[in-house]
Write a protein that holds these residues in place. Structure first.
Motif, short mmCIF file in Angstrom:
data_model
loop_
_atom_site.label_atom_id
_atom_site.label_comp_id
_atom_site.label_asym_id
_atom_site.label_seq_id
_atom_site.Cartn_x
_atom_site.Cartn_y
_atom_site.Cartn_z
N PRO A 43 0.89 -1.22 0.10
CA PRO A 43 0.06 0.04 0.08
C PRO A 43 0.91 1.17 -0.18
N LYS A 273 1.13 -5.75 4.92
CA LYS A 273 -0.14 -6.23 4.52
C LYS A 273 -0.11 -6.02 2.76
N ILE A 275 -1.80 -5.46 -0.97
CA ILE A 275 -3.42 -5.25 -1.69
C ILE A 275 -2.98 -5.89 -3.21
N HIS A 280 -6.45 -1.69 -7.57
CA HIS A 280 -5.87 -0.39 -6.79
C HIS A 280 -4.89 0.10 -7.59
N TYR A 283 -5.88 1.31 -11.44
CA TYR A 283 -7.09 2.32 -11.53
C TYR A 283 -6.00 3.78 -11.18
N ARG A 284 -5.04 3.89 -10.48
CA ARG A 284 -4.15 4.86 -10.28
C ARG A 284 -3.61 5.27 -11.62
N ILE A 287 -5.76 6.87 -14.00
CA ILE A 287 -5.84 8.16 -13.68
C ILE A 287 -4.59 9.23 -14.07
N MET B 1 -5.45 -1.10 1.13
CA MET B 1 -6.95 -0.94 0.67
C MET B 1 -7.32 0.57 1.38
N GLU B 2 -7.74 1.36 0.27
CA GLU B 2 -7.89 2.89 0.59
C GLU B 2 -9.32 3.03 0.99
N GLU B 6 -10.93 8.13 0.45
CA GLU B 6 -9.88 8.00 -0.66
C GLU B 6 -10.37 7.72 -1.93
N LEU B 10 -10.28 9.31 -5.81
CA LEU B 10 -9.87 8.59 -6.95
C LEU B 10 -11.05 8.75 -8.16
N ASP B 11 -12.12 8.15 -7.66
CA ASP B 11 -13.31 8.33 -8.92
C ASP B 11 -13.52 9.65 -9.31
#
Lengths: 409, 647
Positions: A43, A273, A275, A280, A283-284, A287, B1-2, B6, B10-11
């Motif tokens: 993360p 941890k 992810i 995740h 998606y970034r 963007i 996990m956001e 958050e 992002l959306d």
């Protein structure tokens, strides 16, 4: 019908649409494009402060440059005068010609800037430290290739700006004692910038350097994953790993820590941890791609790439300036052609490549400008500030005869 | 996990950036659709140009202009009009921009631009360019500036032996301002300080001249014991020799050479006498033909021309020059002579020819911004306008902190100055493709004896051959060999007669002897024939009769005199066949002045049969008794001319 469509889809994609942890991992592994990422990432490596997104932006810009570049090649003739007319054709008659050229020009400038920023970020987070030394060297190579691509592309419009900037650049090469003249001849294929130089620059710009940059970039991205993902504070030795982690590595901003740490004595911390990269990370990335593309489009729609009058070897502009990213070097060359124009740049590149083999202490990695690396980060930033200052002087404060004055053109 | 928060950011970022990309691509699409379309483009590979002007302009509308001889298919648009032919928008095509510094040509630039292809002196339909190019020669511009195609000028007197010719006082006045003495003279004004003038005089007075024999007496007067000429006889001789074709006498006459009203007070009689008896000995480069006037006649002319002469009484400066002061002052004068570029036009011994001005070979490529570095002179629209100001007021563009321009100022009418500007603006570095260049054919004159004669009598100072030469005689000699008979030519060269009464400029009596005349006439007949004039079979009696009627009907008598009727605006036609060849008269009548465009003959043309008839009649006219010369010779020369019919 829907079965046929499903069959076609299944034949191309071996995994179903990722829904659960298992299919998400499977999707990342099975896809040629996606498998450059680890299926699971830390993360911490997804934070903006971890990467500044500089590597990914550089890669997006490279993709934009490739697309627009191929389009430009359809209309471009690498021959003096005809080349200039190609620019006019792009401006006046080629569909989307102007915006394509604008995109190519602005993305090129942006890429020089972003690759440099990426390098700064990697240094400040200690991303060049073991086991990432080789990838840092590859990154320095990519930086040099980026400058080379930009420089060779500079000549192609065959306008006054192009002609004289390259003349200045070639003269800097020529100032190397002893062999400078040969290098210059090798670069230009003639005593001065002319049809041979244009052809050589064209081939370098469209074939040689792109092949090199894609090759090294593949290695660069591959090694990000193989070296344990983006550097985060989790990679730092236990005693100095506050949870305020940041990763780093070379290349792109996508993070992908490999679960398995490298076998060497490198501190590959067991992540708290992980992810899944899907969605995740992806998606970034999407963007960042969209933002970069939008920014470049906006710039290109409302700011036209410069095109000066056609190259005229008989009319020397005063001052004749190199492209902006070389103006620092030109400024240094003004004091001494060899020491400023050749030795210092070469020493900087050599020094950058050597850094990871001497600065191997792992304390503070993964964080920007950590206390443990105060000396290293300060000297690096001093160097960068020095380069920025001479570049700004060369760009804005050197007038006719290279006299010191405010000269914003 | 956001966190969900958050996730919302992002959306939002995704939605906004995607919308931005879609929106911006749409803007690009709309712009593409609304871009001015390319309707028409003219590609001329030979000139390497692509002109899109016809997207808006219709080349067909320019019919009847120079476009008829310069079809757009071959020349494009920007070749003659300038501007950015590649552009598809008006402003970009017409105006100057950061990326295209050369807007449409101004009127003067357009005419100058003709000169990039048309390289001869006379360029059709470009009067300024033509007269400007002539001025570049007559004003000696190539003495200081490198000009493609122009050799160092030899237009001004050689100054060796100047002290034998004029008085220091005259030089002093002349150098102060030549226009005060002769407003029409080509020599520019140098704005010299008095001490500079004295230095120049000191230098010039050190230059030895040729031996003038016993003529040179004290103070430049005629030596004692020399025969004094008679002024009245001299006046008649000047008239008979037609000196007034070039020189002015008593306020009348030509302006091609210096006025002898002024020369009287300027030139020492002894020098003038030596000059008339052997012109080229004293001035090998003069434009004046090489006269060898017999001593007695020369003495008469000198007596007439130098009535105003006052023997030099200014002994002081000469004495001063003889002292020790002279050497350093003369040395100073010599340096000044070289620095100012006097050597550009005046030949003297001991000073090598060096051009002191900047080369003009690429002036047409300059932008006004490159030339005018000061605002002192006010705005200048283009290079021709800059040059026009510069030649008249050379210091107009001197910035306060600059070394003042050394260039002298030329007295030029505004139009003439503009013409010079246009001629200079025509000098561009990039050559046109050979297929487009209209070079004047290099004139090949015969070498050997004939060549020496042509040079000695300076035929080309007045006459034009192959586009080269002077324009004192209006009608070029090209084709003369097909126009007139050889016998007449010989006679004319020996003793020129008047052909057109309204012409002020007439061939001077050069003293060409029979052998020389025969040689020149033979050369003209063989080398200056007009291939376009076909042979004509001899005329018949019917044609002669028909011709007379046609002649009367066509109103030829309003200009010509024939059989004692008509006027003398044009040449007298009685005895025309002595002078004119029958085929030429036919061709001239049939084609109008297409044969000799310079001829002031009506443009009307006749049907071939009619032309033949009129020519037949004209060539049948006998020589009136009063005009007959040397019948034996005429008969001789006419014998082979069977095609010239006799009545």
């Amino acid at each position: 019908m829907s079965k046929l469509l499903r069959d076609i889809r299944d034949s191309f994609f071996r995994t179903p649409w990722p829904a659960d942890e298992r299919t998400k991992v499977k999707a990342m592994i099975e896809s040629l494009v996606l498998h450059v990422h680890a299926p699971k990432v830390r993360p911490a490596s997804l934070k903006f402060r971890a990467t500044w997104a500089a590597g990914l932006v550089s890669a997006v810009l490279l993709a934009l440059l490739t697309l627009t570049g191929v389009y430009l090649m359809f209309y471009y003739f690498p021959y003096p005068d005809v080349a200039y007319r190609s620019m006019k054709d792009l401006a006046f008659v080629v569909p989307f010609g102007k915006i394509t050229r604008n995109l190519h020009r602005w993305a090129a400038h942006a890429m020089v800037a972003m690759v440099t920023i990426h390098m700064v970020r990697v240094f400040l987070t200690g991303g060049y430290k073991p086991p990432r030394e080789a990838n840092w060297v590859a990154g320095v190579g990519l930086w040099v290739l980026t400058l080379g691509l930009s420089f060779t592309g500079y000549l192609l419009p065959w306008d006054q700006l192009a002609f004289w900037a390259v003349t200045v650049g070639a003269n800097m090469v020529g100032s190397i004692p002893g062999v400078g003249g040969y290098f210059r001849l090798l670069l230009l294929g003639d005593a001065s910038v002319g049809e041979s130089a244009l052809l050589r620059f064209y081939v370098l710009h469209c074939v040689v350097l792109p092949l090199a940059i894609f090759g090294i970039l593949g290695f660069h991205i591959f090694r990000v994953r193989r070296d344990g993902g983006l550097v985060t504070s989790e990679h730092a030795p236990e005693e100095s790993a506050p949870e305020k982690a940041i990763e780093s590595a070379a290349e792109k901003a996508e993070g992908k820590p490999a679960t398995a740490a490298v076998a060497k004595p490198k501190p590959v911390a067991k992540p708290k941890k992980l992810i899944s990269a899907w969605p995740h990370l992806l998606y970034r990335e999407v963007i960042v791609t969209m933002v970069t593309t939008a920014a470049m489009l906006a710039l290109s729609l409302w700011l036209d790439a410069p095109l000066e009058p056609q190259a005229d070897p008989t009319r020397t502009p005063n001052p004749a300036k190199a492209p902006w990213y070389f103006l620092g070097v030109q400024e240094l060359a003004h004091y001494s052609a060899f020491w400023g124009g050749v030795f210092i740049p070469a020493a900087i590149i050599a020094g950058l490549c050597a850094v990871p083999y001497f600065d191997r202490h792992l304390g503070g990695i993964g964080r920007t400008f950590p206390r443990e690396r105060l000396a290293a980060c300060t000297s690096f930033m001093a160097l960068m500030t020095f380069l920025a200052v001479v570049t700004v002087i060369g760009t804005y404060f050197r007038g006719p005869g290279w006299a010191f004055m405010y000269w914003p053109h | 996990m956001e966190s969900p928060q958050e996730r919302r950011w992002l959306d939002l970022a995704f939605a906004l950036s995607t919308a931005a990309v879609v929106g911006l691509v749409s803007v690009a699409m709309v712009r593409e659709v609304r871009r001015p379309p390319l309707k028409e483009q003219r590609i001329v590979p030979a000139l390497g140009l692509v002109d899109r002007c016809e997207s808006c302009h219709d080349a067909a509308q320019h019919k009847g202009t120079l476009i008829d001889s310069h079809p757009v298919e071959r020349f494009g648009c920007t070749t003659c009009h300038g501007g950015q032919g590649l552009s598809t928008t008006k402003n970009e095509a017409h105006l100057a921009h950061l990326d295209w510094e050369r807007p449409l040509f101004t009127r003067l630039e357009r005419e100058a631009n003709c000169g990039t292809c048309h390289q001869g002196t006379a360029v059709p339909d470009a009067p300024l360019l033509s007269s400007g190019r002539r001025a570049l020669v007559t004003r000696g511009c190539a003495g200081c500036h490198e000009i493609p195609g122009l050799a160092p000028p030899e237009i001004a007197p050689e100054l060796d032996g100047l002290s034998q010719k004029v008085k220091p006082a005259w030089v002093r006045a002349w150098l102060t301002d030549p226009a005060q003495i002769d407003p029409a003279h080509e020599m520019p004004r140098f704005d010299l300080k008095p001490d500079q003038i004295e230095a120049l005089i000191a230098f010039l007075w050190t230059l030895p001249g040729p031996d003038l024999g016993p003529h040179l007496g004290p103070h430049l007067g005629v030596g004692a014991g020399e025969p004094k000429g008679d002024s009245d006889r001299g006046k008649i001789a000047v008239g008979e020799r037609r000196c007034a074709t070039c020189h002015r006498f008593e306020g009348r006459g030509g302006t091609f050479a210096s006025s002898l009203d002024l020369a009287g007070a300027k030139i020492a009689p002894a020098w003038m006498s030596a000059y008339l008896t052997d012109t080229h000995r004293l001035r090998p480069h003069t434009r004046m033909p090489g006269f060898r006037i017999p001593a007695a006649e020369a003495a008469d002319i000198v007596a007439y021309a130098t009535e105003q002469w006052v023997p030099d009484t200014e002994t002081t400066p000469l004495a001063k020059f003889d002292g020790e002061v002279r050497a350093p002052l003369a040395e100073q004068g010599k340096k000044l002579f070289a620095d100012l570029g006097c050597r550009g036009c005046h030949e003297v011994s001991g000073v090598p020819f060096v051009r002191v001005g900047m080369p003009l070979s690429a002036m047409g490529d300059k932008r006004v911004g490159d030339l005018v570095t000061t605002t002192v002179a006010g705005p200048v629209s283009d290079v021709p306008a800059y040059v026009a100001r510069k030649v008249v007021f050379p210091k107009a563009f001197d910035a306060p902190n600059m070394t003042p321009s050394k260039m002298p100022s030329y007295r030029l009418e505004p139009t003439e100055a503009m013409a010079v500007g246009v001629a200079v603006g025509a000098m561009k570095a990039r050559p046109r493709p050979a297929a487009y260049v209209r070079a004047s054919k290099p004139l090949t004159l015969p070498v050997g004896a004939t060549g020496k004669l042509i040079d000695r009598y300076r035929c080309l100072v007045c006459h034009r051959i192959g586009g080269e030469g002077g324009d004192i005689s209006r009608i070029p000699l090209d084709g003369e060999g097909s126009r007139v008979t050889r016998a007449w030519l010989e006679q004319f060269l020996k003793s020129p007669t008047t052909i057109r009464m309204d012409q002020a400029e007439r061939m001077p009596v050069l003293g060409i002897d029979a052998a020389e005349a025969a040689r020149l006439a033979a050369w003209i007949e063989s080398s200056l024939a007009d291939a376009r004039i076909p042979d004509e079979p001899a005329a018949t009696a019917e044609e002669v009769a028909k011709g007379k009627a046609l002649y009367e009907k066509s109103g030829c008598a309003s200009c010509h005199l024939a059989e004692g009727k008509g006027t003398m605006k044009g040449p007298v036609l009685d005895g025309a066949s002595e002078r004119l060849q029958f085929p030429y008269v036919v061709a001239m009548l049939r084609l109008g002045n297409a044969v000799v465009p310079e001829l002031r003959h009506p443009k009307e043309t006749f049907a071939p049969a009619d032309a033949r008839a009129i020519a037949a009649w004209v060539c049948s006219l006998p020589v009136p008794k009063s005009l007959q010369v040397d019948p034996a010779k005429v008969a001789d020369a006419d014998a082979p001319k069977a095609d010239a019919p006799k009545n």
